[in-house]
Every structure is written in structure tokens, then in C-alpha cells.
Design a protein around this motif. Structure first.
Motif, short mmCIF file in Angstrom:
data_model
loop_
_atom_site.label_atom_id
_atom_site.label_comp_id
_atom_site.label_asym_id
_atom_site.label_seq_id
_atom_site.Cartn_x
_atom_site.Cartn_y
_atom_site.Cartn_z
N SER A 77 0.85 -1.19 0.00
CA SER A 77 0.00 0.00 0.00
C SER A 77 0.89 1.24 0.00
O SER A 77 1.98 1.25 0.59
CB SER A 77 -0.91 0.02 1.23
OG SER A 77 -0.17 0.34 2.40
N PHE A 78 0.40 2.30 -0.65
CA PHE A 78 1.16 3.55 -0.66
C PHE A 78 1.37 4.05 0.77
O PHE A 78 2.44 4.56 1.11
CB PHE A 78 0.45 4.62 -1.49
CG PHE A 78 1.08 5.98 -1.32
CD1 PHE A 78 2.24 6.30 -2.01
CD2 PHE A 78 0.56 6.90 -0.42
CE1 PHE A 78 2.85 7.54 -1.82
CE2 PHE A 78 1.15 8.13 -0.23
CZ PHE A 78 2.31 8.45 -0.94
N GLU A 79 0.36 3.90 1.61
CA GLU A 79 0.46 4.40 2.99
C GLU A 79 1.61 3.73 3.72
O GLU A 79 2.38 4.39 4.45
CB GLU A 79 -0.86 4.16 3.72
CG GLU A 79 -2.01 5.05 3.30
CD GLU A 79 -2.60 4.66 1.94
OE1 GLU A 79 -2.31 3.54 1.45
OE2 GLU A 79 -3.34 5.48 1.36
N ASP A 80 1.77 2.41 3.54
CA ASP A 80 2.87 1.70 4.19
C ASP A 80 4.22 2.15 3.62
O ASP A 80 5.19 2.35 4.37
CB ASP A 80 2.72 0.19 4.02
CG ASP A 80 1.63 -0.39 4.90
OD1 ASP A 80 1.23 0.28 5.88
OD2 ASP A 80 1.15 -1.51 4.60
N LEU A 81 4.29 2.29 2.29
CA LEU A 81 5.54 2.72 1.67
C LEU A 81 5.92 4.12 2.14
O LEU A 81 7.10 4.41 2.44
CB LEU A 81 5.40 2.70 0.15
CG LEU A 81 6.65 3.08 -0.66
CD1 LEU A 81 7.83 2.18 -0.33
CD2 LEU A 81 6.35 3.03 -2.17
N ASP A 82 4.94 5.00 2.24
CA ASP A 82 5.18 6.37 2.70
C ASP A 82 5.66 6.36 4.15
O ASP A 82 6.57 7.10 4.53
CB ASP A 82 3.89 7.17 2.56
CG ASP A 82 4.08 8.63 2.90
OD1 ASP A 82 5.15 9.18 2.61
OD2 ASP A 82 3.13 9.25 3.45
N PHE A 121 7.18 3.79 5.85
CA PHE A 121 8.46 3.11 6.06
C PHE A 121 9.59 3.73 5.24
O PHE A 121 10.77 3.58 5.58
CB PHE A 121 8.34 1.62 5.73
CG PHE A 121 7.72 0.82 6.84
CD1 PHE A 121 8.51 0.12 7.74
CD2 PHE A 121 6.34 0.80 7.01
CE1 PHE A 121 7.93 -0.61 8.77
CE2 PHE A 121 5.76 0.07 8.03
CZ PHE A 121 6.55 -0.63 8.92
N GLY A 122 9.25 4.40 4.14
CA GLY A 122 10.24 5.19 3.41
C GLY A 122 11.09 4.47 2.39
O GLY A 122 11.91 5.10 1.73
N GLY A 143 7.67 -7.24 6.18
CA GLY A 143 6.70 -8.21 5.65
C GLY A 143 5.44 -7.57 5.11
O GLY A 143 4.35 -8.17 5.17
N LEU A 144 5.56 -6.37 4.56
CA LEU A 144 4.38 -5.63 4.10
C LEU A 144 4.25 -5.59 2.58
O LEU A 144 3.45 -4.82 2.05
CB LEU A 144 4.41 -4.20 4.66
CG LEU A 144 4.22 -4.11 6.18
CD1 LEU A 144 4.42 -2.69 6.67
CD2 LEU A 144 2.83 -4.63 6.56
#
Length: 365
Positions: free
Chosen positions: A325-330, A332-333, A342-343
């Protein structure tokens, strides 16, 4: 292409001015009816702040947005359904679009003539709606006549189909739009879809106001909102003249200009967001060493269908999709941090794409 919206309304309500602003195509805009002799089509990038952030995170040198298409359709007048004012040509053009953006004049300007001599949003909406319904009525009556002839064979399904078109004809005769017609049990939804009726298309109202009225609920805007509420249609307020000014500004100057007017975002952004909701669209992202890119699919699209938006080979040879998800990538960076957490999840052909998914497709052809 994300979706295709036709901008309709009476002459001199600001359609070409708005179209010029959002597409920077400089279609002719003049103070007389039918200045748009040919339907103008413009492709517009969809504003997507998540895309710029994605490109920054993954170090992609380019960010390529998804796009939508706007069609500037010449002003309709009374009698358009009978061919008045080039009506046949432009009513046919409306049939080709996915959604209708009905621009309604809600401003006074003695220098801009009104085809009926005064500004009255309620009357103007009724004129356009009546012409669309009359054109649909003609389509339905033709289809009804064709099916009635075949129904003489005694085929029970043809009898049901005849009754369907008869009910729909009566519905339109009452001045109701086709989109509010309920298909009864035993009737086929395809009977409605195959006719591509003008009033069966999803639509929104866009109130074109003076810049001093941006952010205000004027009586004219309230009148449009009352009509829209009865139809379950969304309403967006814009100033076509302001949009034209914004289009001339450098990107970095636009937000401060809007803030000076007391509004948070441009009318174009509001129209696009409303259009996305209207057509049940969502955005997903892909990236590689050269670019980060946004794509549009309809809600409910599976991973292979989304892959097909990129290239038909991707859909044909789909193996799996690696999704974050974009939210997770944003949060965690980096991709590495996501994998460590593990996302990043692997999905097969049945996975349904979600808004904001960042996807890497595995395929083989």
C-alpha cells in the motif's frame, strides 16, 4: 485513459472557457451560441500528490500521471432533440462519453449574452434535461417498435422485453431520467445498456459562479443543489474565469493564488475527484528505475485486469502481483524497509486492486 466526461449546458454558460483552462487547448470561446462547431477533446493529467511522493521514495527520475478526457460539447438549445442548433450532432457526441458534466451558469455579466435573456439555473437545467429526455424517448420508441414486431411470434421473452420498453417509455414521458428507472425481476439489464441512453449516464452539476462567490452558497447555487439532491447527483462550484487565470500561472504560484481567494483547491481538482467517485474509479501505482506511474481502473478490477491497463501482454501472461500500500511505503520510506516488515504481499489472479496499491506485476508470454 481514466474516464471520459462530456461538458454540456446551454450556450454561453462558460463551457469553452472552462475547457480551455483545464486542457490548455485554447478552443475558441466567443460571446455567441455555437462557437464550438466541432466537439473539442482534451486530455488532462489527474492531480495526484501520492505519485510525486512515490517517485521521491523510490528515486524515480520521472513521475507520469494518469489522465482523463474532457469533451467540450456545443451548447444545447430548445429543440436540440429535433435537430435545432446542430442538436443531432452534439446529442450523438454525448452518447459516446462515460459521464456528463452539466455546467450551469450562476453568474451575472451584462457583457455575456444569455440565450434566454436572463440567468435562471432552474430553468436552464430543465431545458437541457428535457432535450436529453426527448432524445432518449425517441430512441426507446424506435426500439419498442422493433421489438413489438418480433413479439408477434408469441415468444414469451419478447413479450417481457416489449413490456420493459413500454414502462421505460412511460417513465421518460413523465420527465424522469433513465438512470432513475428500476429494472424489474425478469427483465434484462442489457436491454437498457444496449441503448446507451443519454439520461442513463452518471452526471454531476458544475455551478459556474463569479470569483467573488467562490466558497459561498448563493441562491442560484442552492437552486442547483436542490435539483441535484432530488437526482442523487453531486454538485461542484467553480469559476471558469478563475480556472483560466490559474492555468496561466506557474505551478508554484497556484496554491497561494487560491488561498488569496479563500479556497483550498482548484475547481478542476474538485471535478476530477467528483468524477472518480461518480464512475467508481481508483488509482494504483507502478515504478521502475526510470519512472513512477499512476494508472486508473474501475473499482472491482482484478490484478490481471489492472495489468492489462499497462500492456495486454501483462494480462495475458499474468503470473502474480507483488503489492504494497502507498500508505505503508510512505510510512516506512523504502521498498527494503517494507520487505523487512513483511508488508509486500504476493497475490494471484483473484486479487482485487485497491486505491493506492503499489504493484509489481510478474508475467510470462
Amino acid at each position: 485513459m481514466g474516464f471520459n466526461c462530456g461538458i454540456v449546458g446551454l450556450p454561453n454558460v462558460g463551457k469553452s472557457t472552462l475547457f480551455n483552462a483545464v486542457t490548455a487547448s485554447h478552443a475558441e470561446a466567443s460571446n455567441y451560441p455555437f462557437c464550438t462547431i466541432d466537439s473539442n477533446v482534451g486530455v488532462v493529467a489527474v492531480p495526484e500528490p501520492r505519485l510525486e511522493r512515490l517517485a521521491a521514495i523510490v528515486g524515480a527520475p520521472k513521475a507520469i500521471p494518469t489522465h482523463i478526457e474532457f469533451v467540450d460539447i456545443a451548447g444545447l438549445v430548445r429543440g436540440a432533440s429535433r435537430g435545432e442548433g446542430l442538436g443531432n450532432q452534439f446529442l450523438a457526441r454525448i452518447r459516446e462519453v462515460d459521464a456528463i458534466v452539466h455546467l450551469v451558469r450562476c453568474f451575472d455579466d451584462p457583457n455575456v449574452a444569455h440565450v434566454d435573456g436572463s440567468v435562471d439555473p432552474r430553468r436552464d437545467i430543465e431545458v437541457v434535461q428535457a432535450e436529453l429526455i426527448l432524445k432518449d424517448l425517441d430512441t426507446v420508441e424506435r426500439r419498442l417498435g422493433e421489438v413489438q414486431k418480433r413479439a408477434k411470434s408469441g415468444d414469451r421473452k419478447l413479450k417481457t422485453e416489449t413490456e420493459f420498453y413500454g414502462r421505460l417509455r412511460d417513465h421518460l414521458h413523465r420527465g424522469a431520467a433513465a438512470r432513475s428507472f428500476a429494472v424489474a425481476p425478469g427483465e434484462e439489464p442489457v436491454w437498457m445498456r444496449d441503448m446507451h441512453l443519454l439520461t442513463d449516464k452518471p452526471g454531476m452539476y458544475v455551478c459556474n459562479v463569479h470569483e467573488h462567490d467562490l466558497g459561498r452558497e448563493t441562491p442560484r447555487v442552492a437552486a442547483v443543489r436542490e435539483i441535484a439532491s432530488g437526482e442523487g447527483a453531486p454538485v461542484v462550484t467553480v469559476s471558469a474565469e478563475v480556472e483560466a487565470e490559474i492555468a496561466e500561472l506557474a505551478e508554484g504560484e497556484r496554491q497561494s493564488f487560491l488561498e488569496g481567494l479563500g479556497v483550498e483547491e482548484s475547481g478542476l481538482h474538485k471535478v476530477i475527484r467528483t468524477g472518480y467517485a461518480l464512475l467508481h474509479l481508483l488509482t494504483f501505482f507502478t515504478w521502475n528505475a526510470k519512472e513512477a506511474r499512476a494508472w486508473t481502473v474501475r473499482q472491482g478490477a482484478t490484478a490481471p485486469e489492472a495489468a492489462g491497463k499497462i500492456h495486454t501482454d501483462f494480462e495475458r501472461g499474468f503470473i502474480r502481483a507483488e503489492v504494497a500500500s502507498f500508505e505503508d511505503l510512505d510510512r516506512f520510506g523504502s521498498e527494503h524497509a517494507l520487505r523487512e516488515a513483511g508488508l509486500i504481499h504476493t497475490h494471484g489472479r483473484d486479487y482485487v486492486i485497491r486505491d493506492g496499491d503499489v504493484v509489481y506485476f510478474r508475467f510470462n508470454v
